[in-house]
Design an enzyme around this catalytic site. Structure first.
Site, PDB file in Angstrom:
ATOM      1  N   SER A 150       0.822  -1.205   0.000  1.00 57.56           N
ATOM      2  CA  SER A 150       0.000   0.000   0.000  1.00 57.56           C
ATOM      3  C   SER A 150       0.862   1.262   0.000  1.00 57.56           C
ATOM      4  O   SER A 150       1.638   1.480  -0.921  1.00 57.56           O
ATOM      5  CB  SER A 150      -0.963  -0.033   1.189  1.00 57.56           C
ATOM      6  OG  SER A 150      -1.912   0.990   1.082  1.00 57.56           O
ATOM      7  N   ASP A 307      -5.798   2.045  -4.077  1.00 59.11           N
ATOM      8  CA  ASP A 307      -7.038   1.776  -3.354  1.00 59.11           C
ATOM      9  C   ASP A 307      -7.435   2.967  -2.481  1.00 59.11           C
ATOM     10  O   ASP A 307      -8.543   3.014  -1.970  1.00 59.11           O
ATOM     11  CB  ASP A 307      -6.961   0.476  -2.535  1.00 59.11           C
ATOM     12  CG  ASP A 307      -5.892   0.482  -1.453  1.00 59.11           C
ATOM     13  OD1 ASP A 307      -5.091   1.441  -1.387  1.00 59.11           O
ATOM     14  OD2 ASP A 307      -5.840  -0.489  -0.674  1.00 59.11           O
TER      15      ASP A 307
END
Length: 577
Positions: A150, A307
């Site tokens: 991430s 995301d």
């Protein structure tokens, strides 16, 4: 400093076991240098396969991300799948982000699955995490893996594991997968030999299907057609967003998207930023510079696996300001419920979801619009679980969490910056079409529902001693909660680990309905909320502070916000952290 016996035993196992020579040389080099702190952190435990998978620093060792920890995780996941679905043709999907070694780790993952007789749909190049979730659902897979860490610094990588619904595993399957991984006691139990016939490349056809289905969700196409030349600055921060976000904006009808060229190329070293995290102002500095040059209406920036999205808008003084995750999430939810209402689409069967550490402003909006809302634990997998449980029964509109993750529509079961960027742009067009900026829409929302101000305070505690410190801090708060916060008495303590809510005045205890999680929540008499929780992915303990006050008019915003800011400072002083 001496190494503990268990650490020494693990190091010996790696030096003598079936590991490649490069790995053994790296370990021996650390021993020769007497780098005992690094050796301890690399070998004092096995890198924990948690409910979301793995995340850690890359390097040699049992507590690092490398071929062997990735291989072990995949073998455990394969064993779980073959046990759960006996006699079935099992399919999985694999994707990776732009991080260093993500493509290599994706290949290792594919090799191990294929060696276990599992059919692998393998994205031929880097792709966003939400597209992996979409592909799992679309292609009838039983599982999927995304190789990403991430927004962590460049030294990190990770492994996100997904179930058949396209969401990260939840109970009881998360524990079943973790148990299978834990059972693997030797690297010799991992099947690394690739079976090419079990691997199928995918890519552009899934992209187009995903983009078409996102576009079909649009609620205000007329506003977009009138405001199509809205000036949008977009940065993928060297990540996967470049593959789909510009295309999504184009398909929605936006014609004036300016990409931050210096950050457009995928690069795992993230050369233009300190952290590739859209929560950090520094990560958006190039985008903000470009926005000021062209007088943009909106700035969008996505993290490496696309995301999460950070945004900036112009305030009423013409200055660009960053919105935090609570503000963006509240705006999106307010916009979507308003637009659905205007179109006559609200039937009473719709719902939205937020997490327990996300602003209660969302709750106020949902109540006012008479739309069902659900509160769930931190982590988007819990939002995904509610969506899966309610599939076919209620209509999901939107969900979000304060850490810059949102989802519109039920195409995936994870936070999705691709669909979020498209809808943030649509929302901006919707308000501009009514003669309002997004900033004005924010202020109007506060006047209607109250000004909620949130702040996240993170304390980093690295390594083995750091983990012990964080545990001790949580125990202290659990056993000796403060009496007041910011001058207001604490009336309620919610302990999600024990599953109990306690009224501190009467002593009455009631059961919490959510699954157990190491989170403490203090609620004061004046409605302030502080949540304390250790991070599941980083060596941090996090404190989420939320305070609120009525806002009489837009003109009072700065003064009221400053007052609430002082209140948050007072709350943190009372916490003594």
């Amino acid at each position: 400093m001496q190494l503990e016996q268990t650490t020494q035993a693990t190091i010996k196992e790696w030096l003598n076991g079936n590991y490649d020579q490069k790995t053994k040389d790296e370990i021996q080099g650390l021993l020769d240098q007497e780098a005992y702190t690094e050796l301890t952190d690399s070998f004092y435990r096995n890198l924990e396969f948690g409910t979301g998978g793995l995340r850690g620093i890359m390097g040699a060792g049992s507590n690092r991300i490398n071929k062997y920890t990735i291989g072990t995780a995949t073998q455990g996941l394969a064993n779980y799948l073959n046990t759960k679905y006996p006699g079935e043709k099992i399919k999985v999907a694999i994707a990776h982000d732009s991080r260093n070694n993500s493509d290599y780790f994706a290949k290792i993952t594919a090799d191990v699955f294929s060696a276990n007789g599992i059919h692998v749909y393998f994205f031929s190049a880097l792709r966003p995490t939400p597209e992996l979730s979409f592909a799992i659902r679309q292609l009838g897979c039983k599982s999927g893996v995304m190789l990403t860490a991430s927004h962590n610094p460049k030294e990190y990588n990770g492994y996100k594991a997904y179930g058949a619904d396209g969401g990260q595993f939840t109970a009881p399957d998360d524990k079943m997968v973790m148990d299978e991984v834990a059972k693997i006691s030797s690297i010799d139990a991992v099947k690394f030999e690739r079976v090419d016939s079990n691997i199928e490349l995918i890519g552009l056809e899934i992209d187009q299907l995903y983009l078409d289905k996102i576009t079909a969700l649009s609620v205000s196409p007329e506003a977009i057609s009138r405001q199509k030349d809205l000036k949008i600055v977009y940065s993928p921060i060297h990540g996967t967003g470049i593959t789909l976000v510009p295309k999504a904006l184009e398909q929605f009808g936006f014609t004036n998207v300016i990409i931050v060229e210096e950050q457009s190329k995928p690069d795992g070293n993230f050369p233009t930023v300190v952290y590739p995290n859209p929560e950090e102002k520094e990560a958006l500095s190039l985008a903000l510079k470009k926005a000021a040059e062209i007088d943009a209406d909106l700035v969008l920036a996505t993290d490496p696996d696309a995301d999460r999205v950070g945004i900036a808008v112009k305030d009423n003084d013409g200055e660009f300001v960053l919105l935090n995750g609570n503000q963006t999430g509240s705006l999106l939810i307010n916009y979507l419920l308003t637009a659905w209402q205007e179109k006559g689409k609200l039937s009473g069967n719709e719902y939205i979801v937020k997490t327990i550490v996300t602003t209660n402003l969302i709750e106020a909006i949902a109540k006012a619009k008479n739309v069902t809302y659900y509160n769930t634990l931190t982590g988007f997998k819990w939002i995904g679980q509610i969506m899966t449980n309610l599939e076919g029964k209620q209509t999901f509109i939107v969900g979000g969490e304060e850490s810059y993750g949102y989802l519109i529509g039920d195409l995936v079961r994870d936070k999705d910056a691709v669909v979020s960027c498209a809808f943030i742009a649509e929302m901006t067009a919707f308000y501009k079409d009514k003669g309002s900026s997004l900033y004005d829409a924010l202020l109007n929302m506060y006047v209607t529902y109250g000004l909620y101000k949130e702040e996240l305070v993170s304390i980093t505690k690295k390594g083995k001693t750091g983990a012990e410190d964080i545990k001790a801090m949580m125990e202290k708060f659990r056993n000796n909660p403060p009496a007041t916060l910011g001058g207001s008495k604490i009336k309620t303590l919610k302990d999600y680990e024990l599953g109990v809510e306690t009224d501190l005045e009467s002593g009455i205890r009631t059961e919490l309905e959510l699954p157990k999680s190491d989170v403490l929540q203090f609620i004061t008499e004046d409605g302030s909320i502080v949540s304390a929780r250790p991070s599941g992915t980083e060596p941090k303990i996090k404190f989420y502070c939320s305070v609120n006050a009525p806002l009489a008019s837009k003109q009072d915003f700065k003064e009221t916000e400053a007052r609430l800011g002082h209140k948050i400072k007072a709350v943190m002083i009372d916490l003594e952290v």
